[in-house]
Write an enzyme that holds these catalytic residues in place. Structure first.
Site, PDB file in Angstrom:
ATOM      1  N   GLU B  49       0.862  -1.165   0.000  1.00 56.64           N
ATOM      2  CA  GLU B  49       0.000   0.000   0.000  1.00 56.64           C
ATOM      3  C   GLU B  49       0.906   1.224   0.000  1.00 56.64           C
ATOM      4  O   GLU B  49       1.712   1.413   0.912  1.00 56.64           O
ATOM      5  CB  GLU B  49      -0.886  -0.013   1.245  1.00 56.64           C
ATOM      6  CG  GLU B  49      -2.270   0.489   0.973  1.00 56.64           C
ATOM      7  CD  GLU B  49      -3.188   0.261   2.155  1.00 56.64           C
ATOM      8  OE1 GLU B  49      -4.103  -0.551   2.020  1.00 56.64           O
ATOM      9  OE2 GLU B  49      -2.966   0.881   3.202  1.00 56.64           O
ATOM     10  N   ASP B  60      -5.755  10.850   8.920  1.00 52.79           N
ATOM     11  CA  ASP B  60      -4.534  10.232   9.429  1.00 52.79           C
ATOM     12  C   ASP B  60      -4.088  10.862  10.732  1.00 52.79           C
ATOM     13  O   ASP B  60      -4.305  12.043  10.975  1.00 52.79           O
ATOM     14  CB  ASP B  60      -3.414  10.367   8.390  1.00 52.79           C
ATOM     15  CG  ASP B  60      -3.593   9.381   7.252  1.00 52.79           C
ATOM     16  OD1 ASP B  60      -3.575   8.171   7.522  1.00 52.79           O
ATOM     17  OD2 ASP B  60      -3.778   9.825   6.099  1.00 52.79           O
ATOM     18  N   TYR B 175     -11.280  -3.029   3.168  1.00 54.82           N
ATOM     19  CA  TYR B 175     -10.342  -2.606   4.196  1.00 54.82           C
ATOM     20  C   TYR B 175     -11.161  -2.227   5.419  1.00 54.82           C
ATOM     21  O   TYR B 175     -11.811  -1.190   5.449  1.00 54.82           O
ATOM     22  CB  TYR B 175      -9.538  -1.414   3.677  1.00 54.82           C
ATOM     23  CG  TYR B 175      -8.427  -0.914   4.592  1.00 54.82           C
ATOM     24  CD1 TYR B 175      -8.325  -1.290   5.930  1.00 54.82           C
ATOM     25  CD2 TYR B 175      -7.455  -0.050   4.095  1.00 54.82           C
ATOM     26  CE1 TYR B 175      -7.320  -0.825   6.735  1.00 54.82           C
ATOM     27  CE2 TYR B 175      -6.427   0.429   4.905  1.00 54.82           C
ATOM     28  CZ  TYR B 175      -6.376   0.039   6.223  1.00 54.82           C
ATOM     29  OH  TYR B 175      -5.372   0.523   7.030  1.00 54.82           O
TER      30      TYR B 175
END
Lengths: 399, 268
Positions: B49, B60, B175
Site C-alpha cells: 500500500e 490520518d 479494508y
C-alpha cells in the site's frame, strides 16, 4: 430547480458540496442529518432557537445608516447590518446556539470546534458554558499568537484551547485536527463547525442558522428606506455571514449580491485567500468547492491580514452561486481593508473586525459608481476589538 | 482477474493470509521509495500500500501526517508516485500495488487521466479515503473500466445496511478500519473485530483486510486468525521516521519480517 431549493438530499449544490469523508464519520453525519431534519421541523426547537437569539444574543441586530461614511465615499447610501452588536461581538453566535441546541437534543455532552480569528471559538465556548457542556477548541498555533485576546476569552469561558502546529498552523489545520478529534470521539462529541462548509449537512444547517441575518434585513430595509437595497456586500472566508445575508435575498433578482474575499498582498502576488477569484474546484475538508491548490492538487498556504478569512476553501453554496451567476465575488487587499477599517473608526465611531473591513472596502469602491439615492447594505459581521493588536503592530505602535 | 484477486487466491491455496504494509511515497526521500518497496516484498509483503502525499490528510494521525509532510517537502506528488510504481514494476511484475490517498490530487489530475496513467504504471488498486460510496459515481466505475480495483473502507460505526452498498461498488478487498479514530491509534478489541468481520462476510464476497492498531507479531497473528489480510501502516512509518540515515530499508525489513512471522503463525 430554484436556487433556493438546494442542496439536494445528499448535500449537493450542483457539482459542489457533498460528503467527502472517511467511512468512520459517515454514521455520525447521517445521525446529524436525520436529527437536524427533525429539529428544523419541530416548532419547539425553532421557538427555543428564536428565544435564545432574542434574549441571549440580543437580536434583531439593528441596520444603521452610515451617513458620514456615505458622504465621505460619495455616491450610494451605505447601511450596515450590525452583527458586531451581537453577544460575543460577531455573527458566529447565531450558528453556535443552533448547533449547541442540536447537540443537547442528541445527548452529546462534549462539543469541539475549530477557529481561525477566534470568534467562532469564543462563540462555541460561550454556548458550551451557557448549556453546561465540555468544550475543546482547536486553533492554529499561528492564530493563537495573532488572536491572543480571544484565546484568553475562551479560557475564561471554561474551554480548553489546543494550539495546532501541523501544516500552515492556521484555520485549515485546526479544522483537520477537529475532524480527527471527532473521528476518535464520535459517540460522545458534537462537532460545532464554524462556517457554511464541511460535509453535508453542515453547509445547509449553518446557512439555515445564519439566515436570520438576511431575514431581518428583508423587514428592516423597507422600514428604514421604503425598499430593498440595490446591493448587499459581505466578506467571504468560509462564507457563513455572507450566505446568511445573501440567501434570503436570492429570489430578489434586482439585488446584487457581492462576496468579498481576502486579496492579501494582491491576487497577482499569489499571497491571498481568494479561491473564488483565483482558485479552481477540488475536494477538501469533506466537500467539493473552489480551492486554492497547486498543480499537483495540494492545498496551498493562504495569506490575509484577517485570520477569519485565511482559509483556502469556501462554502459550497458560494461556488454554486458564482457559477450560476447569482452572486459576484471580488477580492480586497490587506491595505484596502486597513483603510476601510480606519474609515469606519473615524467617520462612524465603529471599530469593525478586519474581516468585515473587507466588505466595507468593497462598498468604498462601489458607492462612487452609484447614485446618491441608491442603497448598499454591508454586513458588518463582527467588531474589531480582537484586532487592535494587529492594527497597532501594522501602524508601528506597541500597546 | 486483477493481480490483487490472483494474490488472494494463491494465498488461500497455500492456507496463508496476506500481509499488506503501508509506506508513504517519497518518505524519507524521493529515491528511497522503490528500494523500500522491494525490501517490503523481500521481507514478506504480499501487497504494497503506497500512500500518496496530501497536504491535508484529515483521516490520518500524527505519524502518517508527518510522513506526508516529509514527502511534500521532497516535492513528491501524484505523478511521482506513478513514476515510482512504474519503476518498481520493471523488476517486480507480481506484487500488487494499491495507492492510498485523498480525493483532491486525483480529482485535480482528472479521474479518467489518472486511471489510464495508473494502469499503465502498474497500479492495481486505489483507495481514496475521502470518497465514500455515495460520492463514488464517476470514480469507482472509471477505475473498474481501466482494470483498477476500487478499495473501500468499512469501520466499526458502519451500519449493516451500508455494508451491502459498499460491497456493490468495491473491488479487490475490503479494508476494515478496526478502530474508531485516526491512523496510529491504540488498542484493538479482537472479539468485536471478529463479530464485525462475520457481519461483513454475510454481505460481501471480497477478501477482508484489517488495519489500524497492528504493531507487532502478536497483534498481526491475532488479526490474521480472523481476517484475510493484515494491514500495517503507522508502525512501519514510525520505524522509517526513527531509522538512522541509510538504515531505513533494513530496519523496515526486520519489522516486516517479524510481522510476517506473526501472520504465518496464525495459519499453523
Amino acid at each position: 430547480m430554484k436556487l433556493t431549493d438546494l442542496p439536494d438530499s445528499r448535500g449537493h449544490f450542483g457539482p459542489y458540496g457533498g460528503i467527502f469523508v472517511a467511512e468512520t464519520l459517515m454514521a455520525a453525519l447521517e445521525e446529524l442529518r436525520v436529527e437536524y431534519d427533525k429539529a428544523r421541523n419541530d416548532p419547539a426547537f425553532i421557538a427555543e432557537f428564536e428565544y435564545e437569539l432574542k434574549h441571549y444574543v440580543g437580536r434583531p441586530s439593528p441596520v444603521y445608516h452610515a451617513k458620514r461614511l456615505s458622504e465621505q465615499y460619495g455616491g450610494a447610501q451605505i447601511f450596515l447590518k450590525r452583527e458586531d452588536l451581537n453577544h460575543t461581538g460577531a455573527h458566529k453566535i447565531n450558528n453556535t446556539i443552533g448547533q449547541a441546541l442540536l447537540a443537547r437534543r442528541m445527548g452529546k455532552k462534549r462539543v469541539i470546534a475549530e477557529t481561525g480569528a477566534g470568534q467562532h471559538g469564543v462563540a462555541s465556548a460561550t454556548v458550551a458554558a451557557r448549556y453546561g457542556m465540555e468544550c475543546v477548541v482547536y486553533m492554529g498555533a499561528e492564530d493563537v499568537i495573532r488572536q491572543a485576546p480571544n484565546v484568553f476569552r475562551m479560557k475564561l469561558l471554561g474551554a480548553t484551547v489546543v494550539p495546532v502546529s501541523s501544516g500552515s498552523k492556521t484555520l485549515k489545520d485546526a479544522l483537520n485536527e477537529a475532524m480527527r478529534d471527532w473521528v476518535t470521539n464520535v459517540e460522545s462529541t458534537f462537532y460545532i463547525l464554524g462556517t457554511a462548509a464541511g460535509p453535508h449537512p453542515y453547509p445547509m444547517l449553518v446557512r439555515d442558522f445564519q439566515c436570520v441575518i438576511g431575514r431581518e434585513c428583508l423587514t428592516q430595509m423597507p422600514e428604514l428606506t421604503g425598499r430593498q437595497p440595490d446591493a448587499v456586500i459581505a466578506c467571504v472566508g468560509g462564507g457563513s455571514n455572507a450566505i446568511g445575508i445573501f440567501h434570503p435575498y436570492i429570489p430578489y433578482e434586482d439585488v446584487r449580491l457581492i462576496g468579498v474575499e481576502a486579496g492579501g498582498s494582491g491576487i497577482a502576488s499569489g499571497k491571498h485567500a481568494a479561491p473564488l477569484s483565483a482558485g479552481s474546484p477540488g475536494v477538501l475538508h469533506g466537500f467539493r468547492s473552489y480551492l486554492m491548490q497547486d498543480e499537483n492538487g495540494q492545498i496551498i498556504e493562504t495569506h490575509s491580514i484577517s485570520a477569519g478569512l485565511d482559509y483556502p476553501g469556501v462554502g459550497p453554496e458560494h461556488s454554486w452561486l458564482k457559477d450560476a451567476g447569482r452572486a459576484e465575488y471580488v477580492a480586497i487587499n490587506d491595505d484596502e481593508a486597513m483603510a476601510a477599517f480606519h474609515d469606519l473608526c473615524r467617520f462612524e465611531g465603529i471599530i469593525p473586525a478586519l474581516e468585515s473591513s473587507h466588505a466595507v472596502a468593497q462598498a468604498k469602491k462601489l458607492a462612487p459608481t452609484m447614485k446618491k439615492d441608491q442603497i448598499i447594505l454591508v454586513n458588518l459581521s463582527g467588531r474589531g476589538d480582537k484586532d487592535i493588536d494587529t492594527v497597532a503592530k501594522l501602524s508601528g505602535i506597541t500597546l | 482477474m486483477s493481480r490483487i484477486g490472483q494474490t488472494f487466491i494463491a494465498l488461500k491455496a497455500h492456507n496463508k493470509k496476506a500481509l499488506i504494509p503501508f509506506i508513504t511515497a517519497g518518505d524519507p526521500g524521493k529515491g528511497l521509495t522503490v528500494p523500500l518497496m522491494h525490501a517490503l516484498v523481500e521481507a514478506g509483503a504480499d501487497i504494497i500500500e503506497l500512500g500518496v502525499p496530501f497536504s491535508d490528510p484529515m483521516a490520518d494521525g500524527p505519524v502518517i501526517q508527518r510522513a506526508s509532510e516529509r514527502a511534500l517537502a521532497n516535492k513528491v506528488g501524484l505523478k511521482d508516485v506513478l513514476a515510482m510504481t512504474a519503476e518498481f514494476r520493471k523488476t517486480n511484475t507480481t506484487t500488487p500495488v494499491v495507492l492510498m490517498g485523498y480525493a483532491n490530487p486525483i480529482e485535480h489530475m482528472g479521474y479518467e487521466t489518472f486511471a489510464l496513467a495508473a494502469k499503465a504504471a502498474g497500479v492495481d488498486g486505489v483507495l481514496t479515503v475521502d470518497i465514500p460510496p455515495e460520492e463514488s459515481a464517476g470514480v469507482s466505475d472509471v477505475f473498474k473500466a481501466h482494470g483498477l480495483d476500487p478499495i473501500f473502507l468499512l469501520s466499526p460505526t458502519t451500519p449493516e445496511s451500508r455494508v451491502e452498498q459498499v460491497a456493490a461498488v468495491a473491488g479487490g478487498f475490503i479494508y476494515y478500519v478496526s478502530l474508531k479514530g485516526v491512523t496510529g491509534s491504540a488498542n484493538l478489541d479482537m472479539d468485536e473485530v471478529a463479530q464485525k468481520i462475520a457481519m461483513i462476510r454475510k454481505h460481501c464476497s471480497l477478501p477482508v483486510g484489517v488495519g489500524f492498531g497492528i504493531r507487532d507479531a502478536a497483534t498481526a497473528e491475532a488479526v490474521a486468525r480472523i481476517a484475510d489480510a493484515v494491514v500495517v501502516g503507522s508502525r512501519i512509518v514510525s520505524e522509517i521516521e526513527s531509522a538512522p540515515e541509510g538504515a531505513c530499508a533494513s530496519r523496515v525489513g526486520h519489522l516486516v519480517a517479524e510481522l510476517r512471522r506473526g501472520v504465518d503463525a496464525a495459519s499453523k
